[in-house]
Design a protein around this motif. Structure first.
Motif, PDB file in Angstrom:
ATOM      1  N   TRP A  35       0.843  -1.192   0.000  1.00 33.60           N
ATOM      2  CA  TRP A  35       0.000   0.000   0.000  1.00 33.60           C
ATOM      3  C   TRP A  35       0.879   1.244   0.000  1.00 33.60           C
ATOM      4  CZ3 TRP A  35       0.725   2.961   4.419  1.00 33.60           C
ATOM      5  CH2 TRP A  35       1.165   2.296   5.578  1.00 33.60           C
ATOM      6  N   GLY A  36       0.235   2.370  -0.289  1.00 33.59           N
ATOM      7  CA  GLY A  36       0.956   3.633  -0.405  1.00 33.59           C
ATOM      8  C   GLY A  36       1.197   3.972  -1.863  1.00 33.59           C
ATOM      9  N   SER A  37       0.606   5.073  -2.328  1.00 32.48           N
ATOM     10  CA  SER A  37       0.776   5.496  -3.714  1.00 32.48           C
ATOM     11  C   SER A  37       2.226   5.916  -3.948  1.00 32.48           C
ATOM     12  CB  SER A  37      -0.148   6.679  -4.010  1.00 32.48           C
ATOM     13  OG  SER A  37       0.270   7.819  -3.273  1.00 32.48           O
ATOM     14  N   PRO A  38       2.664   6.011  -5.205  1.00 36.20           N
ATOM     15  CA  PRO A  38       4.010   6.509  -5.477  1.00 36.20           C
ATOM     16  C   PRO A  38       4.272   7.875  -4.841  1.00 36.20           C
ATOM     17  CG  PRO A  38       3.107   5.498  -7.449  1.00 36.20           C
ATOM     18  CD  PRO A  38       1.993   5.539  -6.444  1.00 36.20           C
ATOM     19  N   THR A  39       3.274   8.746  -4.881  1.00 36.24           N
ATOM     20  CA  THR A  39       3.433  10.070  -4.255  1.00 36.24           C
ATOM     21  C   THR A  39       3.626   9.936  -2.756  1.00 36.24           C
ATOM     22  OG1 THR A  39       2.087  11.124  -5.965  1.00 36.24           O
ATOM     23  CG2 THR A  39       2.348  12.315  -3.885  1.00 36.24           C
ATOM     24  N   TYR A  40       2.831   9.086  -2.133  1.00 34.17           N
ATOM     25  CA  TYR A  40       2.926   8.874  -0.684  1.00 34.17           C
ATOM     26  C   TYR A  40       4.309   8.365  -0.304  1.00 34.17           C
ATOM     27  CZ  TYR A  40       1.280   7.420   3.976  1.00 34.17           C
ATOM     28  OH  TYR A  40       1.099   7.270   5.325  1.00 34.17           O
ATOM     29  N   ARG A  41       4.801   7.407  -1.068  1.00 32.53           N
ATOM     30  CA  ARG A  41       6.115   6.847  -0.763  1.00 32.53           C
ATOM     31  C   ARG A  41       7.227   7.877  -0.992  1.00 32.53           C
ATOM     32  NH1 ARG A  41       3.679   2.238  -3.239  1.00 32.53           N
ATOM     33  NH2 ARG A  41       4.651   2.725  -5.250  1.00 32.53           N
ATOM     34  N   LEU A  42       7.081   8.702  -2.017  1.00 30.11           N
ATOM     35  CA  LEU A  42       8.071   9.741  -2.290  1.00 30.11           C
ATOM     36  C   LEU A  42       8.113  10.756  -1.152  1.00 30.11           C
ATOM     37  CD1 LEU A  42      10.050  11.082  -4.337  1.00 30.11           C
ATOM     38  CD2 LEU A  42       8.069  12.371  -5.199  1.00 30.11           C
ATOM     39  N   LEU A  43       6.953  11.180  -0.679  1.00 36.81           N
ATOM     40  CA  LEU A  43       6.897  12.153   0.417  1.00 36.81           C
ATOM     41  C   LEU A  43       7.495  11.565   1.695  1.00 36.81           C
ATOM     42  CD1 LEU A  43       3.301  13.584  -0.141  1.00 36.81           C
ATOM     43  CD2 LEU A  43       5.460  14.752  -0.607  1.00 36.81           C
ATOM     44  N   GLY A  44       7.201  10.293   1.961  1.00 35.23           N
ATOM     45  CA  GLY A  44       7.728   9.674   3.163  1.00 35.23           C
ATOM     46  C   GLY A  44       9.224   9.484   3.123  1.00 35.23           C
ATOM     47  N   ALA A  45       9.756   9.163   1.945  1.00 40.26           N
ATOM     48  CA  ALA A  45      11.191   8.910   1.819  1.00 40.26           C
ATOM     49  C   ALA A  45      12.017  10.188   1.881  1.00 40.26           C
ATOM     50  CB  ALA A  45      11.474   8.182   0.508  1.00 40.26           C
ATOM     51  N   HIS A  46      11.376  11.327   1.589  1.00 38.51           N
ATOM     52  CA  HIS A  46      12.111  12.599   1.551  1.00 38.51           C
ATOM     53  C   HIS A  46      11.387  13.664   2.372  1.00 38.51           C
ATOM     54  CE1 HIS A  46      14.651  10.898  -1.594  1.00 38.51           C
ATOM     55  NE2 HIS A  46      13.543  10.479  -2.182  1.00 38.51           N
ATOM     56  N   ALA A  47      10.880  13.244   3.538  1.00 36.05           N
ATOM     57  CA  ALA A  47      10.106  14.153   4.380  1.00 36.05           C
ATOM     58  C   ALA A  47      10.904  15.396   4.761  1.00 36.05           C
ATOM     59  CB  ALA A  47       9.618  13.426   5.632  1.00 36.05           C
ATOM     60  N   GLY A  48      12.193  15.222   5.032  1.00 41.08           N
ATOM     61  CA  GLY A  48      13.022  16.361   5.422  1.00 41.08           C
ATOM     62  C   GLY A  48      13.138  17.394   4.330  1.00 41.08           C
ATOM     63  N   VAL A  49      13.191  16.917   3.083  1.00 42.39           N
ATOM     64  CA  VAL A  49      13.300  17.834   1.948  1.00 42.39           C
ATOM     65  C   VAL A  49      11.977  18.556   1.717  1.00 42.39           C
ATOM     66  CG1 VAL A  49      13.716  18.001  -0.534  1.00 42.39           C
ATOM     67  CG2 VAL A  49      15.094  16.447   0.867  1.00 42.39           C
ATOM     68  N   PHE A  50      10.891  17.808   1.641  1.00 38.19           N
ATOM     69  CA  PHE A  50       9.592  18.429   1.399  1.00 38.19           C
ATOM     70  C   PHE A  50       9.186  19.349   2.548  1.00 38.19           C
ATOM     71  CE2 PHE A  50       9.249  14.840  -1.571  1.00 38.19           C
ATOM     72  CZ  PHE A  50       8.786  15.499  -2.693  1.00 38.19           C
ATOM     73  N   GLY A  51       9.638  19.028   3.733  1.00 37.58           N
ATOM     74  CA  GLY A  51       9.309  19.873   4.890  1.00 37.58           C
ATOM     75  C   GLY A  51       9.921  21.259   4.813  1.00 37.58           C
ATOM     76  N   GLN A  52      10.864  21.456   3.902  1.00 34.71           N
ATOM     77  CA  GLN A  52      11.491  22.768   3.734  1.00 34.71           C
ATOM     78  C   GLN A  52      10.791  23.636   2.688  1.00 34.71           C
ATOM     79  OE1 GLN A  52      15.904  22.560   3.497  1.00 34.71           O
ATOM     80  NE2 GLN A  52      15.662  20.380   3.999  1.00 34.71           N
ATOM     81  N   LEU A  53       9.737  23.120   2.079  1.00 36.34           N
ATOM     82  CA  LEU A  53       9.025  23.909   1.083  1.00 36.34           C
ATOM     83  C   LEU A  53       8.465  25.190   1.704  1.00 36.34           C
ATOM     84  CD1 LEU A  53       6.920  21.220  -0.827  1.00 36.34           C
ATOM     85  CD2 LEU A  53       8.840  22.528  -1.733  1.00 36.34           C
ATOM     86  N   PRO A  54       8.507  26.314   0.993  1.00 39.51           N
ATOM     87  CA  PRO A  54       7.861  27.535   1.481  1.00 39.51           C
ATOM     88  C   PRO A  54       6.362  27.287   1.649  1.00 39.51           C
ATOM     89  CG  PRO A  54       9.288  28.004  -0.390  1.00 39.51           C
ATOM     90  CD  PRO A  54       9.183  26.507  -0.302  1.00 39.51           C
TER      91      PRO A  54
END
Length: 280
Positions: A138-157
């Motif tokens: 389970w987990g869509s490709p988008t979901y897995r991408l966000l989880g694997a790079h949470a630190g990076v996405f968390g820096q979005l403005p």
């Protein structure tokens, strides 16, 4: 805008849970049969508003935001795994004094309800699962991408973060969400606490939480209804057939024209199925 979207949705009570303060509310007659609704990710109890009001005519309906979601507490270092949520649900049932309520669970709320029952002894009168997270993978490709790079996405403005969350939440609906509904679902994730909380909950959830219980679905000895949006692009409807085959006596009902957010795409149809199941 629909009447349901305009009406306020306020969780006016609190529970000091082991992983944070939980906001909750109860609708319907105090002496009516109890029903507990469990939401999934990245949503809140708000998605249950129409269902809760329909069920509250003949039931005492309990709604709550999981820790780290909606109006409940969000904080750094918070345990928002599916394992933690199952323990919170078990403690909430004791707090409410409910020995054998009916439970209705959506998305990963399905895993939460199943874990509480199979691993923590939470007793249910009956269980309805709506497009649940229950079977691997389970987990869509988008979901897995966000989880694997949470630190990076968390820096979005903040504006880019809001746009990402809006697009992600929107994709759960087949028919398209009303603007006011989308705003309400996105808003908790766009506060100072909500932005990191959005990525935290994705990062912490992983397949082992369903792997630990998937082999035990044959042990379920209670009435089980599985409702599935026929147009669900997050979890394919084939999983619904697979899950129904794994649970003795489970009934599968497909809801045409609905995506993953059946509560928004087909609220009347879903409420009808749940009322039939709960009163049969």
């Amino acid at each position: 805008m629909t009447t349901a979207a305009r009406e306020p949705w306020i969780l006016d009570r609190t529970f000091a849970g082991p992983t944070g303060t939980v906001r909750w509310a109860a609708l319907g007659p105090a002496d009516a049969p109890p029903v507990v609704l469990v939401h999934g990710t990245p949503f809140s109890s708000y998605v249950w508003r129409a269902t809760a009001r329909a069920l509250s005519r003949d039931h005492r309906v309990y709604v709550w935001d999981l820790p780290g979601y909606g109006a409940s507490e969000m904080r750094t270092g918070q345990d928002v795994t599916l394992a933690a949520h199952a323990r919170v649900l078990t403690e909430l049932l004791a707090h409410w004094g409910l020995e054998r309520p009916a439970v209705v669970a959506h998305d990963f709320g399905g895993c939460v309800a199943l874990r509480a029952h199979l691993l923590h002894g939470a007793a249910y009168e009956r269980l309805a699962l709506v497009d649940p997270v229950a079977l691997a993978p389970w987990g869509s490709p988008t979901y897995r991408l966000l989880g694997a790079h949470a630190g990076v996405f968390g820096q979005l403005p903040p504006p880019l973060h809001r746009a990402l969350v809006r697009e992600y939440v929107s994709s759960a609906s087949h028919r398209g969400l009303a603007p006011a509904v989308l705003d309400r679902l996105v808003a908790p994730w766009c506060t100072e606490e909500g932005r990191p909380a959005f990525y935290r909950q994705i990062e912490q959830n992983d397949q082992r939480y369903t792997d630990e219980i998937q082999g035990r679905y044959g042990e379920l000895e209670l009435p089980v209804l599985i409702c599935w949006g026929a147009e669900d692009t997050w979890i394919p409807v084939a999983r619904g057939h697979e899950l129904a085959a794994a649970i003795p006596g489970a009934e599968l009902r497909l809801i045409e024209g609905a995506g993953h957010l059946v509560q928004e795409d087909a609220p009347a149809e879903l409420a009808g199925e749940l009322i039939r199941f709960l009163t049969s």
